[in-house]
Structure formats: structure tokens, C-alpha cells
Design an enzyme around this catalytic site. Structure first.
Site, PDB file in Angstrom:
ATOM      1  CE  LYS A 178      46.173 -24.234  67.250  1.00  0.00           C
ATOM      2  NZ  LYS A 178      46.100 -24.693  65.826  1.00  0.00           N
ATOM      3  CE1 TYR A 195      41.909 -24.393  69.186  1.00  0.00           C
ATOM      4  CE2 TYR A 195      41.866 -22.532  70.701  1.00  0.00           C
ATOM      5  CZ  TYR A 195      42.123 -23.048  69.438  1.00  0.00           C
ATOM      6  OH  TYR A 195      42.597 -22.229  68.440  1.00  0.00           O
ATOM      7  CB  SER A 196      44.387 -23.015  75.018  1.00  0.00           C
ATOM      8  OG  SER A 196      43.897 -23.318  76.286  1.00  0.00           O
ATOM      9  NE  ARG A 225      34.279 -21.013  76.247  1.00  0.00           N
ATOM     10  CZ  ARG A 225      34.752 -20.321  75.212  1.00  0.00           C
ATOM     11  NH1 ARG A 225      35.868 -19.630  75.327  1.00  0.00           N
ATOM     12  NH2 ARG A 225      34.134 -20.332  74.057  1.00  0.00           N
ATOM     13  CB  THR A 280      45.462 -19.713  69.296  1.00  0.00           C
ATOM     14  OG1 THR A 280      44.689 -18.889  70.155  1.00  0.00           O
ATOM     15  CG2 THR A 280      45.726 -21.029  70.019  1.00  0.00           C
ATOM     16  CG  ASP A 281      45.319 -14.721  71.563  1.00  0.00           C
ATOM     17  OD1 ASP A 281      44.570 -15.719  71.467  1.00  0.00           O
ATOM     18  OD2 ASP A 281      44.893 -13.545  71.583  1.00  0.00           O
ATOM     19  CD  GLU A 282      41.569 -19.168  72.545  1.00  0.00           C
ATOM     20  OE1 GLU A 282      41.196 -20.097  73.269  1.00  0.00           O
ATOM     21  OE2 GLU A 282      40.883 -18.677  71.637  1.00  0.00           O
ATOM     22  N   PRO A 296      23.547 -15.286  73.509  1.00  0.00           N
ATOM     23  CG  PRO A 296      24.317 -17.451  73.085  1.00  0.00           C
ATOM     24  CD  PRO A 296      23.681 -16.280  72.423  1.00  0.00           C
ATOM     25  CB  THR A 309      35.389 -31.775  61.003  1.00  0.00           C
ATOM     26  OG1 THR A 309      35.612 -30.357  60.988  1.00  0.00           O
ATOM     27  CG2 THR A 309      36.714 -32.509  61.046  1.00  0.00           C
ATOM     28  CE  LYS A 323      35.429 -21.384  67.074  1.00  0.00           C
ATOM     29  NZ  LYS A 323      36.232 -21.609  65.904  1.00  0.00           N
ATOM     30  CG  ASN A 356      41.647 -14.518  62.839  1.00  0.00           C
ATOM     31  OD1 ASN A 356      42.085 -14.792  61.731  1.00  0.00           O
ATOM     32  ND2 ASN A 356      42.457 -14.284  63.856  1.00  0.00           N
ATOM     33  CG  ASP A 401      42.101 -37.617  60.110  1.00  0.00           C
ATOM     34  OD1 ASP A 401      42.754 -36.709  60.663  1.00  0.00           O
ATOM     35  OD2 ASP A 401      41.424 -38.463  60.739  1.00  0.00           O
TER      36      ASP A 401
HETATM   37  P1  NAD Z   1      37.687 -23.916  61.709  1.00  0.00           P
HETATM   38  O1  NAD Z   1      37.143 -24.751  62.806  1.00  0.00           O
HETATM   39  O2  NAD Z   1      36.800 -22.936  61.028  1.00  0.00           O
HETATM   40  O3  NAD Z   1      38.310 -24.839  60.575  1.00  0.00           O
HETATM   41  C1  NAD Z   1      39.059 -25.984  60.861  1.00  0.00           C
HETATM   42  C2  NAD Z   1      39.241 -26.764  59.574  1.00  0.00           C
HETATM   43  O4  NAD Z   1      40.086 -27.895  59.847  1.00  0.00           O
HETATM   44  C3  NAD Z   1      37.928 -27.327  58.998  1.00  0.00           C
HETATM   45  O5  NAD Z   1      37.892 -27.144  57.599  1.00  0.00           O
HETATM   46  C4  NAD Z   1      37.995 -28.809  59.333  1.00  0.00           C
HETATM   47  O6  NAD Z   1      37.291 -29.638  58.418  1.00  0.00           O
HETATM   48  C5  NAD Z   1      39.487 -29.053  59.286  1.00  0.00           C
HETATM   49  N1  NAD Z   1      39.889 -30.209  60.084  1.00  0.00           N
HETATM   50  C6  NAD Z   1      39.539 -30.496  61.374  1.00  0.00           C
HETATM   51  N2  NAD Z   1      40.085 -31.661  61.751  1.00  0.00           N
HETATM   52  C7  NAD Z   1      40.816 -32.116  60.705  1.00  0.00           C
HETATM   53  C8  NAD Z   1      41.629 -33.265  60.497  1.00  0.00           C
HETATM   54  N3  NAD Z   1      41.782 -34.187  61.447  1.00  0.00           N
HETATM   55  N4  NAD Z   1      42.252 -33.401  59.307  1.00  0.00           N
HETATM   56  C9  NAD Z   1      42.098 -32.471  58.322  1.00  0.00           C
HETATM   57  N5  NAD Z   1      41.316 -31.388  58.449  1.00  0.00           N
HETATM   58  C10 NAD Z   1      40.687 -31.204  59.644  1.00  0.00           C
HETATM   59  O7  NAD Z   1      38.943 -23.186  62.356  1.00  0.00           O
HETATM   60  P2  NAD Z   1      39.500 -21.696  62.124  1.00  0.00           P
HETATM   61  O8  NAD Z   1      38.777 -20.768  63.029  1.00  0.00           O
HETATM   62  O9  NAD Z   1      39.584 -21.432  60.666  1.00  0.00           O
HETATM   63  O10 NAD Z   1      40.968 -21.865  62.713  1.00  0.00           O
HETATM   64  C11 NAD Z   1      42.017 -22.348  61.886  1.00  0.00           C
HETATM   65  C12 NAD Z   1      43.297 -22.428  62.691  1.00  0.00           C
HETATM   66  O11 NAD Z   1      43.612 -21.143  63.216  1.00  0.00           O
HETATM   67  C13 NAD Z   1      43.186 -23.372  63.881  1.00  0.00           C
HETATM   68  O12 NAD Z   1      44.407 -24.087  63.969  1.00  0.00           O
HETATM   69  C14 NAD Z   1      43.031 -22.441  65.078  1.00  0.00           C
HETATM   70  O13 NAD Z   1      43.607 -23.004  66.230  1.00  0.00           O
HETATM   71  C15 NAD Z   1      43.796 -21.213  64.613  1.00  0.00           C
HETATM   72  N6  NAD Z   1      43.348 -19.924  65.166  1.00  0.00           N
HETATM   73  C16 NAD Z   1      42.033 -19.550  65.045  1.00  0.00           C
HETATM   74  C17 NAD Z   1      41.652 -18.293  65.532  1.00  0.00           C
HETATM   75  C18 NAD Z   1      40.220 -17.819  65.377  1.00  0.00           C
HETATM   76  O14 NAD Z   1      39.888 -16.737  65.871  1.00  0.00           O
HETATM   77  N7  NAD Z   1      39.339 -18.542  64.677  1.00  0.00           N
HETATM   78  C19 NAD Z   1      42.578 -17.460  66.137  1.00  0.00           C
HETATM   79  C20 NAD Z   1      43.914 -17.891  66.246  1.00  0.00           C
HETATM   80  C21 NAD Z   1      44.284 -19.122  65.743  1.00  0.00           C
HETATM   81  P1  TYD Z   2      34.874 -17.702  70.963  1.00  0.00           P
HETATM   82  O1  TYD Z   2      34.394 -16.996  69.752  1.00  0.00           O
HETATM   83  O2  TYD Z   2      34.375 -19.087  71.251  1.00  0.00           O
HETATM   84  O3  TYD Z   2      36.455 -17.674  70.903  1.00  0.00           O
HETATM   85  P2  TYD Z   2      37.546 -18.053  72.058  1.00  0.00           P
HETATM   86  O4  TYD Z   2      36.872 -18.699  73.190  1.00  0.00           O
HETATM   87  O5  TYD Z   2      38.432 -18.989  71.320  1.00  0.00           O
HETATM   88  O6  TYD Z   2      38.190 -16.755  72.425  1.00  0.00           O
HETATM   89  O7  TYD Z   2      34.530 -16.821  72.216  1.00  0.00           O
HETATM   90  C1  TYD Z   2      34.991 -15.476  72.333  1.00  0.00           C
HETATM   91  C2  TYD Z   2      34.549 -14.956  73.680  1.00  0.00           C
HETATM   92  O8  TYD Z   2      33.116 -14.851  73.683  1.00  0.00           O
HETATM   93  C3  TYD Z   2      34.880 -15.868  74.834  1.00  0.00           C
HETATM   94  O9  TYD Z   2      35.187 -15.072  75.967  1.00  0.00           O
HETATM   95  C4  TYD Z   2      33.601 -16.651  75.079  1.00  0.00           C
HETATM   96  C5  TYD Z   2      32.535 -15.658  74.705  1.00  0.00           C
HETATM   97  N1  TYD Z   2      31.296 -16.210  74.112  1.00  0.00           N
HETATM   98  C6  TYD Z   2      30.052 -15.798  74.611  1.00  0.00           C
HETATM   99  O10 TYD Z   2      29.956 -15.012  75.559  1.00  0.00           O
HETATM  100  N2  TYD Z   2      28.932 -16.275  74.008  1.00  0.00           N
HETATM  101  C7  TYD Z   2      28.985 -17.148  72.952  1.00  0.00           C
HETATM  102  O11 TYD Z   2      27.914 -17.577  72.448  1.00  0.00           O
HETATM  103  C8  TYD Z   2      30.264 -17.548  72.450  1.00  0.00           C
HETATM  104  C9  TYD Z   2      30.378 -18.505  71.302  1.00  0.00           C
HETATM  105  C10 TYD Z   2      31.395 -17.041  73.061  1.00  0.00           C
END
Ligand code: NAD
Ligand code: TYD
Length: 364
Positions: free
Chosen positions: A177, A173-174, A296, A148-150, A228, A59, A212, A203, A82
Site C-alpha cells: 500500500k 500488505y502495508s 502475528r 491505510t494508516d498501516e 483467537p 477474488t 478481519k 473500519n 483485474d
Molecule cells: P476487501 O478485501 O473486503 O475487498 C477487496 C476487493 O477488491 C474485493 O471485492 C476483491 O474482489 C477486489 N479485488 C482484489 N484484487 C483485485 C484485482 N486484482 N482486480 C480487481 N479487483 C480486485 O477490502 P476492504 O477491507 O474493503 O478494503 C478496501 C480498500 O480499503 C483496500 O485498498 C484497503 O487497503 C483499504 N483500507 C481498508 C481498511 C479496513 O479496515 N478494511 C482500512 C483502511 C484502508
Molecule cells: P485485522 O482486522 O486483521 O486488521 P489489521 O491487521 O489490518 O489492523 O486485525 C486487527 C487487529 O486484531 C490486529 O492487531 C490483529 C488482531 N487480530 C486478532 O487478534 N485476532 C484475529 O483473529 C484477527 C483477524 C486479528
């Protein structure tokens, strides 16, 4: 051939080099995303006898440029598919018959989920069920759900949630999950499948998509763009270096007690505004770039997990100091402007066509 650049902040894989010399096949879904690509690099380097299949739909968040440092390794295979498509999942399981499935693939951005929830249900919920079905059929040894903790929703101040807490998600999203976590529970309770759920805090690290918070701050700061901050900036998140998360997933995959949920966090909690100012200080950039914007919808105020279970039962603990990790990540982004420019220009989307299509035509 692309230049091979450093892609680990720390020599994390050298500490017990080969701790498992068994030959295992690991199906990693979403391995072209942020955490998945870090995890694949971790596996390939730490376990020379593991074969790693990266199952990803590519994606907008999937970027094969995240894997250039290991893409030529004989133990790495990319499979474009997918998770919500029965056919794709069936083909991959028949072709590779994995021992472990580590499921990252997801739509992962809260803001996007508020605008378009449907795709979050399709990928995050239906996709998880389809993977569970084939994992059962193929007698997978362990299915690890990267959650996720969310899912716990917003946590009152001075409280840290354990795995026993109710799940109370507040955004699409949460909620998606949390729904997937319940399907894991069913897989264990009803079908006796061997599963774990990992609920990690936010992370940060290399190759994080610039939607993010941390990469938005770093990228905008380097480019003299407004940063922002939603609402009053007082929302609190708990932060962990992605390589500590990878280590936790590895420990759970191999030693987690089936049916168990493990929170994974650091206790390192920051108000968004304080984090933004801290990063700008580190980068020597004027804080005037910070711009408060409309909040948000349904914005969770605070996330905060109690991670003592994984620490006490599996011996995992975070190893990367926040300040060190953050400095390394800022340096990494400054050395990888090409990576981020390919994303902002959309060019990275051509990577699959450029690299794989010609190879496929050759074999037809
Ligand atoms: P990301 O958005 O960077 O990556 C998601 C990946 O999944 C991409 O490579 C995308 O192409 C693939 N994907 C999406 N839809 C798909 C589908 N239908 N089939 C196959 N592949 C598909 O996400 P991330 O930040 O690396 O997060 C990975 C996982 O960890 C997620 O499940 C997320 O909920 C979880 N997680 C993320 C965080 C964080 O801080 N980023 C924290 C806790 C848990
Ligand atoms: P994000 O990185 O989107 O992770 P999550 O919402 O999954 O925790 O956002 C982290 C925090 O930062 C969240 O409280 C929303 C805020 N945020 C901003 O204030 N500005 C931004 O541009 C983004 C992307 C997030």
C-alpha cells in the site's frame, strides 16, 4: 429476486440529498468488497445523477451479494476485471470513460500477505500503476487512492501521526500500500495528474469479510467458537464506522486539493483484548471464548492517526458514535446469518456464475 434488507446503519445519505446534480461517471475498483460495496451504495443513494461502475475481479473477498440492495439500479454497472490486467483496464476505460476513479481494489488481509506476498504486489502495486496510466490517458478529473494508516508502521504511544510522517511499513500488505501511495505521488509530480491519497484507520461495518477482527469476534461469538486473540492482545487499533469513511472519501473525491494526502480517523483507539471483551459484553456472551493464540509475525503494536487536516480543510468529521455503530453492526450480523453462511460455505463464489453467466449467454 432477493429480499431487500436494511443495509445502512444510519440515514447518512439523507443529510443534503442531492448536493451535486452533475452527471458524473465514477469507476469504483474493488466495489464488491467490504468498503467498496458500502461506498457504492452510498453513491447510488446520495447522487441520483452519478453512474457507478463497479470494476472487480471477484477474488475470495469480492462478493456481489454485498450489492443486492442496489444491483437493479439503472445507474449501477458491474464489470468483471483485474486491475493488474492491462486489457481489462483498457476495455473498461474505453467503455465508460470515467470522470472519477476511486481505487479500493486490493488484497487487504495482513495475515495472508505474510504467507503469500506476491499477489499483494501484483494487485496493490502493479494494479495501481495500470489504473493510473489509463486515468492519465483518459484525463480523469480525480483519482482517489484508498490507502491505510498501516503505511506509517507502528506508532509510539502518545504520538498521533500526521500526513508528514515517514512511511515505515512492516508487513507485505502495508509495504504494498505504501508503494502504491508513492506511485500516486509520482502521478501528481511527474505527470500532473489530479490525485488524492486517503489513509484511513481500521473500519468496521456491514458486509465485512469474516477474516478481519470485528467480524471474526461477532461470528465466532454467535457460533460458540473460540475467539483467537493474537499475542498478548495489547496491540492498539483505531476504529471507524465504514459509513464515516465513505463520507470522507466522497468529500476528498470532490473537494480534496490535488496531490494531497488525508489521514482519516476517529481517535477511538482500543487494545484488541479490550475490544473483544467489549463486543462480547454487548452480545451477552461469555468471555471464556477468548483464546490467546500465537502472535502475528511483525505485528504492529499501535496505529494512531492525526486527522485534523481533513477536519480543518474539508470539514469532514466522524458522525457515528462507536457504541451506536457497533450495536447496529452486531444486530446486522445477527440478521444476516445467511450472508455469512454463504461465505463460510463458499457458496457466495457461485453468485457471479448464477447471476451473470446466463445474462451474458442471452446477449451473445
Ligand atoms: P476487501 O478485501 O473486503 O475487498 C477487496 C476487493 O477488491 C474485493 O471485492 C476483491 O474482489 C477486489 N479485488 C482484489 N484484487 C483485485 C484485482 N486484482 N482486480 C480487481 N479487483 C480486485 O477490502 P476492504 O477491507 O474493503 O478494503 C478496501 C480498500 O480499503 C483496500 O485498498 C484497503 O487497503 C483499504 N483500507 C481498508 C481498511 C479496513 O479496515 N478494511 C482500512 C483502511 C484502508
Ligand atoms: P485485522 O482486522 O486483521 O486488521 P489489521 O491487521 O489490518 O489492523 O486485525 C486487527 C487487529 O486484531 C490486529 O492487531 C490483529 C488482531 N487480530 C486478532 O487478534 N485476532 C484475529 O483473529 C484477527 C483477524 C486479528
Amino acid at each position: 429476486m432477493k429480499e431487500k434488507k436494511t443495509d445502512s446503519a444510519f440515514d447518512f445519505f439523507d443529510e443534503n440529498k442531492i448536493v451535486n446534480d452533475e452527471h458524473k461517471i465514477i469507476l469504483v475498483t474493488g466495489g464488491a468488497g467490504f468498503i467498496g460495496s458500502n461506498f457504492i451504495r452510498y453513491l447510488i443513494r446520495k447522487y441520483p445523477n452519478f453512474k457507478v461502475i463497479n470494476f472487480d475481479k471477484l477474488t475470495y473477498a469480492g462478493n456481489l451479494n454485498n450489492l443486492t440492495t442496489i444491483e437493479d439500479n439503472a445507474n449501477y454497472v458491474f464489470f468483471k476485471g483485474d486491475v493488474a490486467d492491462q486489457k481489462d483496464v483498457k476495455t473498461a476505460f474505453e467503455q465508460f470513460n470515467p470522470d472519477y476513479v476511486v481505487h479500493f481494489a486490493a488484497e487487504s488481509h495482513v495475515d495472508k500477505s505474510i504467507i503469500n506476498p506476491d499477489i499483494f504486489l501484483q494487485t496493490n502495486v502493479l494494479g495501481t500503476q495500470i489504473l493510473l496510466n489509463y486515468s492519465r490517458e483518459h484525463k480523469v478529473q480525480k483519482f482517489v487512492q484508498v490507502s491505510t494508516d498501516e503505511v506509517y508502521g507502528s506508532i509510539d504511544s502518545n504520538l498521533n501521526v500526521t500526513e508528514e510522517a515517514l512511511i515505515k511499513p512492516n508487513n507485505p500488505y502495508s509495504a504494498s500500500k505504501a508503494s502504491a501511495d508513492l506511485l500516486l505521488r509520482v502521478a501528481y509530480q511527474t505527470y500532473g495528474q489530479s490525485v488524492n491519497v486517503i489513509r484511513a484507520c481500521n473500519n468496521f461495518g456491514y458486509y465485512q469479510f469474516p477474516e478481519k477482527l470485528v467480524p471474526v469476534i461477532i461470528h465466532n461469538a454467535f457460533n460458540n467458537l473460540d475467539i483467537p486473540i493474537y499475542g498478548d492482545g495489547m496491540n492498539i487499533r483505531e476504529w471507524m464506522h465504514v459509513e464515516d469513511h465513505c463520507r470522507a472519501i466522497d468529500v476528498v473525491m470532490q473537494n480534496g486539493k490535488s496531490g494531497e494526502i488525508y489521514n482519516v480517523g476517529t481517535g477511538n483507539r482500543w487494545k484488541n483484548i479490550d475490544l473483544a471483551e467489549y463486543i462480547l459484553d454487548k452480545m451477552n456472551i461469555n468471555k471464556k471464548l477468548i483464546s490467546y493464540v500465537l502472535d502475528r509475525q511483525g505485528h504492529d503494536v499501535r496505529y494512531s492517526v492525526d486527522s485534523s487536516k481533513i477536519q480543518q480543510e474539508l470539514g469532514w468529521k466522524p458522525q457515528i458514535e462507536f457504541e451506536d455503530g457497533l450495536e447496529q453492526v452486531i444486530t446486522w450480523y445477527s440478521n444476516h446469518m445467511d450472508w455469512i453462511e454463504e461465505i463460510t460455505s463458499g457458496k457466495y463464489m457461485n453468485y457471479y456464475d448464477d447471476i451473470y453467466k446466463p445474462r451474458m449467454m442471452e446477449t451473445q
